[in-house]
Design an enzyme around this catalytic site. Structure first.
Site, PDB file in Angstrom:
ATOM      1  N   ASP A 200       0.972  -1.021   0.000  1.00 30.38           N
ATOM      2  CA  ASP A 200      -0.173   0.072   0.071  1.00 30.38           C
ATOM      3  C   ASP A 200       0.878   1.335  -0.092  1.00 30.38           C
ATOM      4  O   ASP A 200       1.810   1.386   0.707  1.00 30.38           O
ATOM      5  CB  ASP A 200      -1.006  -0.020   1.325  1.00 30.38           C
ATOM      6  CG  ASP A 200      -1.860   0.979   1.101  1.00 30.38           C
ATOM      7  OD1 ASP A 200      -2.834   1.269   0.570  1.00 30.38           O
ATOM      8  OD2 ASP A 200      -1.734   1.872   2.151  1.00 30.38           O
ATOM      9  N   GLU A 268       2.020   0.021  -4.926  1.00 25.87           N
ATOM     10  CA  GLU A 268       0.827   0.893  -5.433  1.00 25.87           C
ATOM     11  C   GLU A 268       1.690   2.391  -5.353  1.00 25.87           C
ATOM     12  O   GLU A 268       2.210   2.837  -4.223  1.00 25.87           O
ATOM     13  CB  GLU A 268      -0.163   1.143  -4.311  1.00 25.87           C
ATOM     14  CG  GLU A 268      -1.411   2.312  -4.609  1.00 25.87           C
ATOM     15  CD  GLU A 268      -2.175   2.738  -3.527  1.00 25.87           C
ATOM     16  OE1 GLU A 268      -3.243   3.020  -3.779  1.00 25.87           O
ATOM     17  OE2 GLU A 268      -1.687   2.245  -2.519  1.00 25.87           O
TER      18      GLU A 268
END
Length: 508
Positions: A200, A268
């Site tokens: 993330d 990401e």
């Protein structure tokens, strides 16, 4: 699958709260994922990416972790997780779990200890800073979720950094002990059998040590790729609050930790200004991150032939060695069916084109059913992001509503009131209904996924001659076994000898 299954691989993203409830709680769980894995395997994907299921107060629905090595009771137990892993591997599926390492919950034991004293063992595990002489925050950094990125703490009489919610304090990656604790955590899950990680906000790990102000960003340079246009976050060039050069050394350490397990990573990259540049830095050199996705096809900009050519032109010039992971929908953006206002014929064409592109691919649960964004009332919202910016930005709940399996109660998702409502429009697009329709979106996705698996050039070959003639996109995929010419009419009108939304694949 080869040891580099990820190169050209297809990953199916599961949002566990909304996939399948087996306990009658109204919230999906790990047992539900394990139960539905045969369906996922039937699509022809290589892996599943499971969004966070760790112990959490759920202020940001699992992206605020209070125990990295615990399963939140709403999702089940560690035994359920072990069953999930075993079931996936038996079906030939890899399992990627979502690691949120840039920040924790403010209820994590690390943060409780850190905020207790300026001199304790973990006092430097988070980003603390003294106020300016007038008591205001140490600099002008903004939170992605609105307002200042700094929160005052009365215990230490200092501010702490939070790039997201104030209940999500940022870890201090400049502290080697923090890095080691996170590497040990990753090893814990690898020892339990996971095959890799989705990282993330992988570019948010480090901050500028000097805490310099971010400069303003000119209006003509602002993009709404990673934050909605109404968010003042877009008014800054985030030169110092994220995407720092120190990140590379940590990613190399992370790779060294997971390499003995043969594990893979998809990152990401949340950076509207430098997304492709960072894609090259993170994935273009071996020993860092195998693949990463950026937000080019997750934005609100229509996916025209010219748009795709522009993205690949920039990819060639800015990230020639990178390995992207493409996605059109995920748990953070409006579903692309609604975002681009596309009919089923267009959605099928986009799916085919997506699965013919060079790179890896992520498919978000329900995308294969052609689910539109759910329209929710303000009182039904659960997402703090949407609540903050309503009604100009309605948040992420509309793409997180439960998966629809059949025409039973709540679409077969749960026997109880679901945590988010099941839209009536989705009940017309259930898995059972589409299984019975040979022309359905579901069967088209299976066909397109099978096409990619059948042709080695589509998985790992080069991609050249990317051009647009009006609405017609053309490109070639080539490896040492075959050459394919792909032509796609991305319009409602006949063009280039192709019918509306027709995709033509020519071998030889």
């Amino acid at each position: 699958m080869t040891t580099e299954w990820w190169r050209g691989g297809i990953i199916y993203q599961i949002y566990p709260r909304s996939f399948q409830d087996t306990t009658g709680s109204g919230t999906g769980d790990l047992g539900g994922i394990a139960q539905r894995l045969p369906y996922v395997a039937s699509l022809g994907v290589d892996a599943v990416w499971i969004s966070p299921f760790f112990t959490s107060p759920m202020k940001d629905f699992g992206y605020d972790v209070s125990d990295y090595q615990g399963i939140d009771p709403i999702f089940g137990t560690m035994e359920d997780f072990d069953w999930l892993i075993a079931s996936a591997h038996e079906l030939g599926l890899k399992v990627i779990i979502d690691l949120v390492m840039s920040h924790t919950s403010d209820r994590h034991s690390w943060f409780r200890e850190s905020r207790a004293s300026r001199v304790g063992p973990k006092s430097d595990w988070y980003v603390w800073a003294d106020p300016k002489p007038d008591g205001t925050p140490p600099n002008n950094w903004l939170s992605m979720f609105g307002g200042s990125a700094w929160q005052w703490d009365a215990r230490r009489e200092q501010y702490y950094l939070h790039n997201f919610l104030s209940s999500q304090p940022d870890l201090n990656f400049h502290n080697p002990e923090v890095q080691q604790a996170l590497l040990d955590m990753a090893r814990f899950w690898l020892d339990r059998g996971v095959d890799g990680f989705r990282l993330d906000v992988v570019n948010y790990y480090f901050h500028d040590r000097q805490l310099r102000d971010n400069p303003p960003l000119a209006p003509e340079l602002r993009k709404a790729d990673t934050a909605p246009a109404v968010n003042p976050y877009n008014h800054q060039s985030h030169q110092f609050s994220k995407s720092q050069p120190e990140n590379v050394a940590f990613l190399e350490r992370f790779h060294q930790t997971i390499a003995p397990y043969g594990a893979s990573v998809v990152g990401e990259i949340g950076d509207s200004e430098r997304g492709l540049e960072l894609l090259e830095v993170y994935t273009g050199t071996p020993g860092r991150v195998q693949m990463s996705y950026v937000f080019d096809f997750l934005s609100g900009t229509d996916l025209t032939a010219a748009r795709i050519v522009d993205v690949f032109d920039r990819l060639t010039s800015q990230a020639p060695n990178a390995w992207p992971c493409w996605a059109m929908s995920n748990h953070d953006v409006v579903r692309h069916i609604t975002r681009w206002s596309v009919p089923d014929a267009a959605a099928k064409a986009y799916a085919t084109v997506l699965l013919c592109l060079r790179g890896s691919v992520c498919i978000y649960q329900g995308e294969e059913l052609g689910l539109p964004e759910a329209e929710l009332r303000h009182e039904e919202l659960r997402d703090p992001y949407g609540i903050e910016f309503w009604p100009e930005y309605k948040g992420r709940d509309g793409c997180r509503t439960p998966m629809v399996w059949d025409m039973g109660v709540n679409g077969g998702f749960s026997t109880s009131q679901p945590w988010l409502p099941v839209p009536h429009a989705h009940l017309q697009r259930t898995v059972v209904a589409q299984e019975a329709d040979a022309q359905s979106m579901l069967h088209h996705y299976r066909w397109a996924l099978g096409l990619r698996r059948k042709h080695s050039a589509l998985r790992g070959g080069t991609m050249t001659d990317v051009t647009a003639e009006g609405p017609v996109l053309s490109f070639r995929r080539m490896d040492d076994k075959q050459t394919l010419l792909i032509r796609a009419n991305l319009s409602d009108d006949e063009a280039g000898g192709l019918m509306p939304w027709q995709v033509q694949i020519i071998e030889g």
